[in-house]
Write an enzyme that holds these catalytic residues in place. Structure first.
Site, PDB file in Angstrom:
ATOM      1  N   PRO A   2     -12.065 -34.978 -14.686  1.00  0.00           N
ATOM      2  CG  PRO A   2     -12.025 -32.657 -14.663  1.00  0.00           C
ATOM      3  CD  PRO A   2     -11.464 -33.849 -13.978  1.00  0.00           C
ATOM      4  CD  GLU A   3     -13.544 -40.091 -18.018  1.00  0.00           C
ATOM      5  OE1 GLU A   3     -13.762 -40.657 -19.093  1.00  0.00           O
ATOM      6  OE2 GLU A   3     -13.908 -40.567 -16.927  1.00  0.00           O
ATOM      7  CG  HIS A  89     -10.703 -25.042  -2.512  1.00  0.00           C
ATOM      8  ND1 HIS A  89      -9.906 -25.678  -1.588  1.00  0.00           N
ATOM      9  CD2 HIS A  89     -11.976 -25.196  -2.086  1.00  0.00           C
ATOM     10  CE1 HIS A  89     -10.674 -26.193  -0.639  1.00  0.00           C
ATOM     11  NE2 HIS A  89     -11.922 -25.916  -0.912  1.00  0.00           N
ATOM     12  NE  ARG A 108      -8.096 -35.421  -3.582  1.00  0.00           N
ATOM     13  CZ  ARG A 108      -8.202 -36.716  -3.783  1.00  0.00           C
ATOM     14  NH1 ARG A 108      -9.253 -37.208  -4.381  1.00  0.00           N
ATOM     15  NH2 ARG A 108      -7.250 -37.523  -3.390  1.00  0.00           N
ATOM     16  NE  ARG A 150       0.421 -51.320 -23.717  1.00  0.00           N
ATOM     17  CZ  ARG A 150       1.183 -50.625 -24.561  1.00  0.00           C
ATOM     18  NH1 ARG A 150       1.471 -51.112 -25.753  1.00  0.00           N
ATOM     19  NH2 ARG A 150       1.655 -49.440 -24.214  1.00  0.00           N
TER      20      ARG A 150
END
Ligand SMILES: [Zn+2]
Length: 270
Positions: A2-3, A89, A108, A150
């Site tokens: 998820p972003e 889960h 996970r 950068r």
């Protein structure tokens, strides 16, 4: 993973459902999900009211009325589930009175819950995360400054650098590059000012649109109510390698950047 738009969606839903409510019980089924000792976690959360829920980068922040905040990183597969049934889960269960339960599920197990003093939150988060791309204070100048830090980095990788810009992940970095017509492999120093502006606008636009559609369920993201996000139908490149470009109909290509699959259109992106 998820972003920003997915976490923002859950944040809004949590605010609607639990802000102002008292946590009457916490059941920890997997201690590893906690980044703080279980006893301390329980002591600081049970009996407290949730003041509000905020988001910073990809983190959910549940501010309590006792000076503590619960930080949650969903990582790959973490989910908050409203009033669901516990399953194999389920890692943590929050109860709000006798009826309502919110589950933290995580297939996970990379996701985590942590505790931090609300007063220390800002400093802690600003140390790890760059500006929020949708904040007014995030100007095109700020974006250009981030790129200049950068100069040799590929533009897609730079968009993923949480210390430079917060909340963008693999999906929206690719979508923003497509929307801006910029190849994801370009070095940041090669971007002209007009391209920087286009990319800046694209990042904000794609995030705003994705929030509007409740995020992207490309993998296993589900919102608080267990529903998928609708933005997946609107993706232009992510997950569409070898399919036709929606703009020019040429075949989309896939390359690896920083070890991660990246899809682009060789015609629309220069
Ligand atoms: Zn194209």
């Amino acid at each position: 993973m998820p972003e920003l738009p997915e976490v923002e969606t859950i944040k809004r839903q949590l605010n609607k459902e639990v802000a102002g409510k008292k946590i009457t019980g916490v059941e920890v089924l997997a201690e590893k999900t906690l980044r703080t000792p279980k006893a301390r976690f329980l002591k600081c959360t049970v009996g407290a009211k949730i003041k509000n829920v905020e988001r910073r980068a990809k983190l959910l922040i549940l501010n309590l009325n006792n000076g503590w905040s619960i930080l949650t990183h969903l990582k790959m597969t973490g989910q908050y589930v409203y009033d669901g049934e516990a399953n194999k889960h389920t890692r943590v269960i929050f109860s709000f009175g006798p009826k309502l339960k919110i589950m933290f599920n995580d297939l996970r197990r990379f996701g985590y819950l942590d505790l931090i003093k609300t007063d220390d939150l800002k400093k802690f988060l600003n140390k790890q995360y760059g500006p929020e791309p949708l904040e007014k204070s995030f100007t095109v100048m700020k974006f250009a400054e981030a790129l200049a830090k950068r100069p040799n980095m590929k533009i897609k990788q730079l968009l993923l650098e949480q210390k430079l810009i917060a909340g963008i992940g693999n999906i929206y970095a690719q979508e923003a590059c497509f929307m801006a017509g910029v190849l994801p492999t370009r070095q940041t120093k090669s971007l002209k000012p007009t391209e920087i502006k286009k990319l800046y606008d694209s990042v904000r636009k794609v995030m705003t649109e994705a929030i509007k559609y409740g995020g992207t369920s490309a993998e296993n993201y589900l919102n608080l109510y267990g529903k998928q996000g609708d933005f997946v139908k609107r993706l232009k490149v992510y997950g569409r390698g070898k399919e036709k470009c929606r703009r020019c109909a040429s075949i989309l290509k896939t390359i690896k950047i920083g070890g991660r699959g990246t899809v682009y259109c060789g015609e629309c992106q220069k």
